[in-house]
Design an enzyme around this catalytic site. Structure first.
Site, PDB file in Angstrom:
ATOM      1  N   GLU A  35       0.823  -1.215   0.000  1.00 16.68           N
ATOM      2  CA  GLU A  35       0.000   0.000   0.000  1.00 16.68           C
ATOM      3  C   GLU A  35       0.862   1.273   0.000  1.00 16.68           C
ATOM      4  OE1 GLU A  35      -3.090   0.461  -0.665  1.00 16.68           O
ATOM      5  OE2 GLU A  35      -2.935   2.601  -0.173  1.00 16.68           O
ATOM      6  N   HIS A  37       3.647   1.777  -1.681  1.00 17.46           N
ATOM      7  CA  HIS A  37       3.961   2.064  -3.092  1.00 17.46           C
ATOM      8  C   HIS A  37       2.719   2.599  -3.811  1.00 17.46           C
ATOM      9  CE1 HIS A  37       6.962  -1.329  -2.347  1.00 17.46           C
ATOM     10  NE2 HIS A  37       7.733  -0.334  -2.729  1.00 17.46           N
ATOM     11  N   GLN A  61      22.925  -1.713  -4.745  1.00 20.44           N
ATOM     12  CA  GLN A  61      22.646  -1.069  -3.459  1.00 20.44           C
ATOM     13  C   GLN A  61      22.591  -2.069  -2.309  1.00 20.44           C
ATOM     14  OE1 GLN A  61      18.752   0.456  -5.017  1.00 20.44           O
ATOM     15  NE2 GLN A  61      18.057   0.148  -2.929  1.00 20.44           N
ATOM     16  N   ASP A 150      11.895   6.037   3.769  1.00 19.81           N
ATOM     17  CA  ASP A 150      13.326   6.135   3.484  1.00 19.81           C
ATOM     18  C   ASP A 150      13.678   7.624   3.454  1.00 19.81           C
ATOM     19  OD1 ASP A 150      14.017   3.227   2.780  1.00 19.81           O
ATOM     20  OD2 ASP A 150      12.247   3.630   1.587  1.00 19.81           O
ATOM     21  N   GLN A 153      17.098   8.493   2.073  1.00 19.29           N
ATOM     22  CA  GLN A 153      17.137   8.292   0.619  1.00 19.29           C
ATOM     23  C   GLN A 153      16.481   9.476  -0.104  1.00 19.29           C
ATOM     24  OE1 GLN A 153      16.359   4.523  -1.703  1.00 19.29           O
ATOM     25  NE2 GLN A 153      14.289   5.346  -1.742  1.00 19.29           N
ATOM     26  N   SER A 185       6.673  -2.115   4.497  1.00 14.30           N
ATOM     27  CA  SER A 185       7.942  -2.418   3.831  1.00 14.30           C
ATOM     28  C   SER A 185       7.818  -3.782   3.173  1.00 14.30           C
ATOM     29  CB  SER A 185       9.060  -2.466   4.882  1.00 14.30           C
ATOM     30  OG  SER A 185      10.210  -3.076   4.317  1.00 14.30           O
TER      31      SER A 185
HETATM   32  O1  PAF Z   1      13.421   2.731  -2.375  1.00 13.10           O
HETATM   33  C1  PAF Z   1      13.662   1.818  -3.171  1.00 13.10           C
HETATM   34  O2  PAF Z   1      12.863   0.885  -3.357  1.00 13.10           O
HETATM   35  C2  PAF Z   1      14.980   1.813  -3.925  1.00 13.10           C
HETATM   36  O3  PAF Z   1      16.019   2.280  -3.134  1.00 13.10           O
HETATM   37  C3  PAF Z   1      14.902   2.567  -5.267  1.00 13.10           C
HETATM   38  C4  PAF Z   1      14.642   4.050  -5.050  1.00 13.10           C
HETATM   39  C5  PAF Z   1      13.834   1.976  -6.136  1.00 13.10           C
HETATM   40  C6  PAF Z   1      16.254   2.447  -6.000  1.00 13.10           C
HETATM   41  O4  PAF Z   1      16.568   1.119  -6.282  1.00 13.10           O
END
Ligand code: PAF
Length: 279
Positions: A35, A37, A61, A150, A153, A185
Site C-alpha cells: 500500500e 507504493h 545497493q 526512506d 534516501q 515495507s
Molecule cells: O526505495 C527503493 O525501493 C529503492 O532504493 C529505489 C529508489 C527503487 C532504488 O533502487
C-alpha cells in the site's frame, strides 16, 4: 498497461507522451508492492497525465552480506496491483539491461550518506544514486515520487537532483503504516509472527518519543532513549536510533528546529527502518 523491458522502449514511450503534451510521473520501486507504493502511484497520478512504475531489484545497493538473493519478488502480483492502480507503464528491466558487465561509472553524494543507513550499509547510497540517475535518464519523468519511510534516501535524491541539474521534480510522500503501526515495507514479509509482534516496538517507541516531545521534552538522549528502550525490551538489535537535523542529517543533541528521529533495528535477520519528524 504496457510492460517495457528495454531502455529504447521505455525512453521512446516517454518521449511519445511528452510529444503529445502529456506529463510523466515516475515511481521507482524494487517490486513486491504494498500500500505504501500504491500511495506513491496515487500521488503521481494526481500530478501527471501518465504514470510509470519501475520494478528493479538493484544489485548495486545491496552489500555482500545483505538480502539481494532473498529479496521478495512476485512480478505477476505486482503487475495486477499496477493495473488496478492505473499505472500506464511498468518498466521491468533485467540486470543486464541496467548494468553492462564492465559498468564503471558511479553517482556519489558525499555530504548526507555517511550517517544513519549510510554508516550501517557502506556503498548502499552509491548504488541508489547511481540506479536512480540511470532510471531518470531512461524514463525522463517530469515528477518522481519517493516515500518518506526512506527519509535519508529522499533527501539524498533531492540533493543529487539539485546538484546535478536533473530536470525532474521530486515529491516526498507520507510514510504509510499497517493498522498496528508497523511501517509498510516489502521486508515485513520476512518476519515470523513473533518477530512481527516484537517489531511493533519500533513504532511504539517512536510514538512514545512524539508524546514526550509534545509534553515538552527536547533532549535528544531522552527522545532516542525512549525508542531504544522499547526496542531493547522487545529483544530487537538496534543499528541506530538517532536525532538529526532534517535539512542536512547533522546529529543534534536537542530539538531546536526541524529534526528527524530515525531508527534501524533488526528482528531476527530482518532489518527494518522507521522515522518521525519533530520540530
Ligand atoms: O526505495 C527503493 O525501493 C529503492 O532504493 C529505489 C529508489 C527503487 C532504488 O533502487
Amino acid at each position: 498497461m504496457m510492460i517495457l523491458r528495454t531502455t529504447p522502449e521505455m525512453r521512446g514511450q516517454s518521449r511519445t507522451w511528452h510529444r503529445a503534451g502529456e506529463s510523466v510521473g515516475f515511481v521507482p520501486t524494487m517490486g513486491f508492492l504494498h500500500e505504501g507504493h500504491l500511495s506513491l502511484v496515487r500521488i503521481a497520478k494526481e500530478r501527471c497525465d501518465r504514470v510509470v512504475l519501475s520494478i528493479f531489484v538493484n544489485p548495486t545497493q545491496f552489500g555482500p552480506n545483505e538480502d539481494l538473493a532473498a529479496y521478495p519478488r512476485d512480478f505477476a502480483r505486482d503487475e495486477a496491483l499496477c493495473r488496478t492502480a492505473g499505472v500506464d507503464a511498468v518498466f521491468y528491466p533485467e540486470v543486464a539491461t541496467m548494468y553492462a558487465p564492465d559498468h564503471s561509472t558511479w553517482v556519489v553524494e558525499e555530504a548526507l550518506t555517511g550517517v544513519l543507513c549510510g554508516a550501517s550499509r557502506p556503498g548502499h547510497f552509491r548504488g541508489v544514486t547511481t540506479v536512480v540517475s540511470k532510471l531518470f535518464h531512461i524514463v525522463e519523468p517530469d515528477v518522481a515520487v519517493f516515500g518518506r519511510k526512506d527519509a535519508q534516501q529522499a533527501l539524498v535524491i533531492e540533493r543529487m537532483v539539485r546538484d546535478l541539474d536533473f530536470a525532474v521534480e521530486i515529491v516526498v510522500a507520507p510514510l504509510v503504516r499497517e493498522a498496528d503501526g508497523l511501517a509498510m515495507s516489502s521486508r515485513n514479509k520476512y518476519l515470523s509472527a513473533d518477530e512481527r509482534q516484537r517489531a511493533l516496538s519500533i513504532s511504539r517507541g517512536l510514538r512514545q518519543a512524539v508524546a514526550l516531545y509534545e509534553r515538552g521534552e527536547r533532549v535528544g538522549a531522552a527522545l532516542c532513549g525512549a525508542v531504544a528502550g522499547e526496542i531493547a525490551a522487545a529483544a530487537g538489535r538496534i543499528d541506530y536510533v538517532e536525532l538529526v537535523a532534517r535539512a542536512d542529517l547533522r546529529p543534534v543533541a536537542q530539538v531546536e528546529g526541524p529534526v528527524l528521529l530515525a531508527v534501524a533495528a533488526r528482528f531476527g535477520a530482518t532489518r527494518l527502518i522507521d522515522n518521525v519528524f519533530l520540530g
